[in-house]
Write an enzyme that holds these catalytic residues in place. Structure first.
Site, mmCIF file in Angstrom:
data_model
loop_
_atom_site.group_PDB
_atom_site.id
_atom_site.type_symbol
_atom_site.label_atom_id
_atom_site.label_comp_id
_atom_site.label_asym_id
_atom_site.label_seq_id
_atom_site.Cartn_x
_atom_site.Cartn_y
_atom_site.Cartn_z
ATOM 1 N NE ARG A 180 -47.965 11.569 2.830
ATOM 2 C CZ ARG A 180 -47.203 12.594 2.461
ATOM 3 N NH1 ARG A 180 -45.906 12.533 2.645
ATOM 4 N NH2 ARG A 180 -47.737 13.655 1.921
ATOM 5 N N GLY B 14 -36.893 9.068 4.352
ATOM 6 C CA GLY B 14 -36.497 8.926 2.958
ATOM 7 C C GLY B 14 -36.168 7.517 2.523
ATOM 8 C CG MET C 233 -39.216 2.086 3.636
ATOM 9 S SD MET C 233 -40.105 1.207 4.904
ATOM 10 C CE MET C 233 -40.360 2.491 6.111
ATOM 11 N NE ARG D 23 -40.010 12.271 10.764
ATOM 12 C CZ ARG D 23 -39.757 11.778 9.568
ATOM 13 N NH1 ARG D 23 -40.214 10.599 9.220
ATOM 14 N NH2 ARG D 23 -39.042 12.469 8.700
ATOM 15 C CG HIS E 55 -32.064 11.836 1.390
ATOM 16 N ND1 HIS E 55 -30.762 11.505 1.098
ATOM 17 C CD2 HIS E 55 -32.626 10.726 1.894
ATOM 18 C CE1 HIS E 55 -30.557 10.233 1.406
ATOM 19 N NE2 HIS E 55 -31.676 9.734 1.884
ATOM 20 C CB SER F 20 -10.817 -7.595 34.274
ATOM 21 O OG SER F 20 -11.174 -6.710 33.234
ATOM 22 C CB CYS G 108 -11.136 -4.552 30.363
ATOM 23 S SG CYS G 108 -10.438 -6.210 30.204
ATOM 24 C CE1 TYR H 143 -13.047 -2.696 35.350
ATOM 25 C CE2 TYR H 143 -13.345 -3.450 37.620
ATOM 26 C CZ TYR H 143 -12.680 -3.520 36.400
ATOM 27 O OH TYR H 143 -11.646 -4.399 36.225
#
Length: 900
Positions: free
Chosen positions: A108, A117, A119, A364, A480, A789, A856, A876
């Protein structure tokens, strides 16, 4: 442990194999970079005494070397693998390739990041014409042995030999039909012997050689195939969608087989320690009696529930594992609790029961929806299992996007066609499509689509990403489709057994009804309902766990979060999501309003200042009204308003009727207007007469806008008692003098309004840093500007010399080729553009200590870019309204990361 193993392997440049099981653990959970997630966790489970079949891991370093050396293995690896096989033989007492009592192994993949799913896997390796007889004799079950051989040939031919699996599926279906069987488990030993012979003939026919009988050839073929699957198309797509670097590679795990297909006392299953869709503290999962692992996750048979409560809630008939195997279930429940406590997170577990004995094959951290992630993080913190800071770090900011969009209106009429399993929550409407390529094409053309499949496979990853939702006829809650959809935040309904899909006719049949490709369907992944037509939606409720976690995030973040908004609706949504002001109000959007575009055009096409002022006088009350509405929503908060920025030609008329309308309003003839429009044409308008260049040549435009801003601010201050704080932003500044001239215009307008109204308000005048020259000259510009900004959309364009509107044609190739780590318009180019921002911040602060700094562009809602803003010490970030919660959480995570 990880650093020790990695250093050891580097020092000798030899070691690639690490053992686990049978009292040996060469690695542990800290070694995921070297051993991959699966290998590290198998070693860890073995070290804490859980029943793990013995095995060994070939490290990710070998994967890198394998590709570097053109798909070749060094001779030293063969010796290491032989020692690894000997380790398994010593623990199990079986010999690899022994015709009497054969050792069988699974091969695996296991990358450091979970890629469910994506590999390849090979089970039952080590079977051939001789060992199958030995397995039949030692197990006392000939049917089991031949079923395992049949499975092995089919899987090996698909994964390693890359033969068309359709022929094998067809042979299996014919064998069942000829005997009147419905299930694979109905096939007898004799049926399976015949099927094996057919499979071997198919291999020789398609491959040109007999099926490999040497078990060592089988093993090396499988190891090469697993390493090879790291560069498969589906794995590449998954990595691109999930920002997983190709350089990480995958490990290969070789482990003694345990069998869930040895009769009614054997089973295989997939489980989560908590509900990955809703986050409830309840065991969640599925199992199948007399089956192997791929049967559960591939959706080939619809599995049974783990718990009686889940079975009863679903109204299912087959017995739950809790009922069918009570003793084993009790043991499994203890393992669940142990693993969750040990890893301090919700676990996704694969297990097999072989003749009553429980074996753990994987653990996992489980993929989960945003709703589940919030609930699990908050509840684990309240249970004392993790800290509040860890809870904040556990939720992926981008995943919140799932929660911030509408769900189906519970009061709406629904034409329910059928009901399947609620595999991934949320709702979506779209055109029915029956294959992934069509889904991708239609989505690229702007259509919303629902991908409808009998079952999905890893090859469908691109179609699933393109679709708004996924519907499958087969498969369970851990299939899957379900796992991948949850990870992507797509609604999914699986196991809708009453639908029949005719792929050739491009139609779905449900009872007596038909849905043709292109017709609109709606799915509700929260209830499992499938409906004909579109169903209205309602806005989400953001309370409970969301509110709790966001409250914790707000306590630790330093960066303020504002919104990009220019309509009252956007501003209200932003406030509801916790915005602390507006970081970018694009005033040009207000000019495109149908009722005022004629006046805008009249202003642009005017021959002189008097003509422009005449048109601007008509626009002033409209613009003032716009700002009043925004300021009312943002009373008491800063509102950054960018004065007119785009090239004037964007507002020009194109049709004869539009020219006639403007000519009539302005009192001039159409030919004059057309000549004036031709004069305004630009070859490269993005770098042309726009931004502050408009203000310098036509200061009356900015004067009108400034008047509207201050008149609106005073009106709202008088009505509400809470004065907004306008921050007037001059766009596209490249020199100190440009800003100086524009600040004079703004200040003059402010003083005139203040004198007229008899009161003053606080305001700032600053600029957008969106040109490299502005960043380099930030020290001088800050002598005039009171805030910066960073307009990272244009700063990225002008720094890279790349047009954002045209770059889609080649940027994906650039990312795949490693030229850019990510699309620089999605995630900030920290090395290049980031360096200019750091320089501008440093020089700006040197000239004006305490200057307010923010960004921004669209990057204001990107977690990686927000982390950069935190490191640079900006004040910010400003994001689109629906990304404000994402920015709040990302800012908190960035603050925690900065603390170390």
């Amino acid at each position: 442990m990880a650093s020790t193993l990695a250093e050891a392997s580097t020092a000798t440049d030899q070691r690639y194999v690490y053992r686990f099981g049978g009292g040996v653990s060469d690695g542990g959970k800290g070694d995921r970079n070297l051993l991959g997630g699966k290998g590290a966790n198998l070693a860890e489970m073995a070290s804490i005494g859980l029943p793990v079949p013995p095995g060994f891991t070939i490290s990710t370093e070998m994967c890198t070397r394998y590709y570097d050396e053109g798909g070749q293995f060094p001779p030293s690896l063969r010796d290491e693998v032989a020692a690894g096989i000997a380790h398994i033989e010593g623990v199990t007492g079986k010999m690899f390739g022994d015709a009497g009592d054969p050792l069988l192994v699974s091969v695996r993949s296991g990358a450091r990041a979970s890629m469910p799913g994506m590999m390849d896997t090979v089970l039952n390796l080590g079977l051939n014409d001789a060992t199958v007889e030995g397995l039949a004799a030692t197990s006392g079950d000939a049917r089991f042995a031949w079923d395992s051989y049949r499975r092995f040939i089919q899987m090996y031919s698909d994964v390693v030999l890359e033969l068309d699996h359709g022929g094998f599926e067809e042979a299996l279906e014919i064998a069942k039909e000829d005997n009147g069987y419905f299930l694979d488990t109905d096939l007898t030993t004799q049926d399976l012997r015949k099927l094996v012979a057919e499979y071997k003939a198919l291999v020789e026919q398609q491959w040109g050689k007999p099926f490999p009988q040497d078990v060592h050839d089988q093993l090396w073929g499988a190891v090469g195939a697993v390493f090879g699957s790291w560069q498969s198309e589906r794995a590449k797509v998954y990595r691109r969608l999930n920002d997983i670097p190709a350089a990480w590679g995958t490990a290969v795990n070789i482990q003694a087989m345990v069998f869930g297909n040895m009769g009614e006392t054997s089973a295989t299953g997939v489980a989560f320690t908590r509900d990955p869709a809703k986050g409830d503290r309840a065991y969640y999962g599925e199992f199948l009696i007399n089956a192997q692992g791929e049967d559960v996750v591939a959706g080939i048979r619809t599995p049974q529930y783990l718990t009686k409560a889940a079975k009863d809630a679903a109204g299912a008939k087959p017995a739950s594992m809790e009922e069918a195997m009570p003793e084993t279930f009790t043991e499994l429940a203890k393992v669940f609790d142990l693993l969750e406590t040990h890893y301090r997170d919700m676990q996704d577990i694969e297990f097999t029961v072989q003749q009553g004995k429980l074996w753990m094959l994987q653990t996992r951290s489980g993929k989960r929806t945003a709703k589940a992630a919030l609930k699990i993080a908050v509840e684990m913190a309240e249970e004392g299992l993790i800290t509040r800071e860890e809870a904040i770090a556990r939720v992926e900011p981008q995943a919140l996007d799932q929660l911030l969009h509408p769900t189906l209106d519970p009061k709406a009429t629904r034409d329910v066609l059928t009901k399947g399993l609620p595999a991934s929550p949320g709702a979506a409407s779209g055109a029915a499509v029956f294959d992934s390529d069509t889904a991708e094409k239609r989505a690229a053309a702007g259509d919303s689509v629902i991908l409808i499949r009998v079952e999905t496979s890893p090859e469908d990853i691109h179609g699933m990403h393109a679709a708004k939702g996924i519907l499958t006829a087969r498969g369970g809650m851990t299939s899957h489709a379900a796992v991948v959809a949850r990870g992507m935040g797509r609604p999914c309904v699986s196991g809708a057994g009453s639908i029949a899909i005719d792929a050739k006719a491009r139609v779905m049949r449900i009872g007596g009804r038909e849905i043709a490709e292109g017709e609109i369907v709606t799915i509700d992944g929260t209830t499992g309902e499938v409906m004909a037509g579109a169903v209205p939606t309602v806005q989400p409720e953001l309370s409970g766990d969301f509110g709790t976690l966001m409250g914790w995030a707000d306590e630790v973040r330093r960066l303020k979060v504002r919104a990009n908004a220019e309509t009252p609706l956007d501003a209200r949504v932003a406030r509801e999501f916790g915005a602390e002001g507006i970081g970018l109000c694009r005033t040009e959007h207000m000019f495109f309003d149908a009722e005022r575009i004629t006046n805008v055009r009249q202003m642009i096409l005017a021959e002189n200042e008097a003509g422009r002022r005449s048109a601007l006088e008509k626009l002033l009350p409209e613009q003032r009204s716009d700002f009043v509405q925004l300021f009312e929503v943002m009373a008491g908060l800063p509102v950054t308003i960018r004065l007119l920025d785009p090239p004037l030609h964007e507002f020009l008329p194109h049709q004869e009727a539009e020219f006639a309308e403007v000519a009539s309003a302005a009192g001039i003839d159409i030919d004059t207007l057309k000549r004036r429009a031709a004069e305004l044409h630009e070859f490269n308008p993005m770098l042309g007469h726009r931004g502050c260049r408009l203000g310098v040549t036509y200061p009356e435009i900015y004067e009108m806008q400034a008047r509207a801003i201050f008149e609106a601010a005073i009106e709202v201050a008088e009505k509400s008692g809470a004065a907004p704080i306008p921050e007037v932003m001059i766009p596209l500044v490249g020199t100190r003098r440009e800003l100086e001239l524009m600040k004079i215009v703004v200040d003059k307008a402010a003083q005139a309004v203040f004198a007229d109204k008899g009161r003053t308000i606080e305001y700032l005048v600053g600029t957008m840093i969106e040109l490299p020259r502005a960043a380099l000259m930030a020290g001088e510009i800050a002598e005039v500007g009171e805030f910066f900004s960073f307009g990272t959309n244009d700063l990225t364009q002008t720094t890279l010399g790349v047009s954002r509107d045209d770059a889609a044609r080649f940027l994906n190739t650039y990312v795949e080729q490693g030229i850019y780590a990510k699309d620089p318009f999605v995630s900030l180019d920290v090395e290049g553009v980031g360096q200019l921002i750091e320089l501008a911040a440093e020089r700006g602060r040197a000239s004006r200590p305490g200057i307010k700094l923010g960004i921004c562009g669209e990057h204001g809602g990107d977690p990686a870019s927000i982390a950069f803003c935190e490191r640079t010490g900006l004040d910010y970030v400003s994001a689109s309204p629906y990304r404000v919660p994402i920015a709040r959480l990302a800012a908190a995570q960035a603050a925690l990361a900065a603390k170390g």
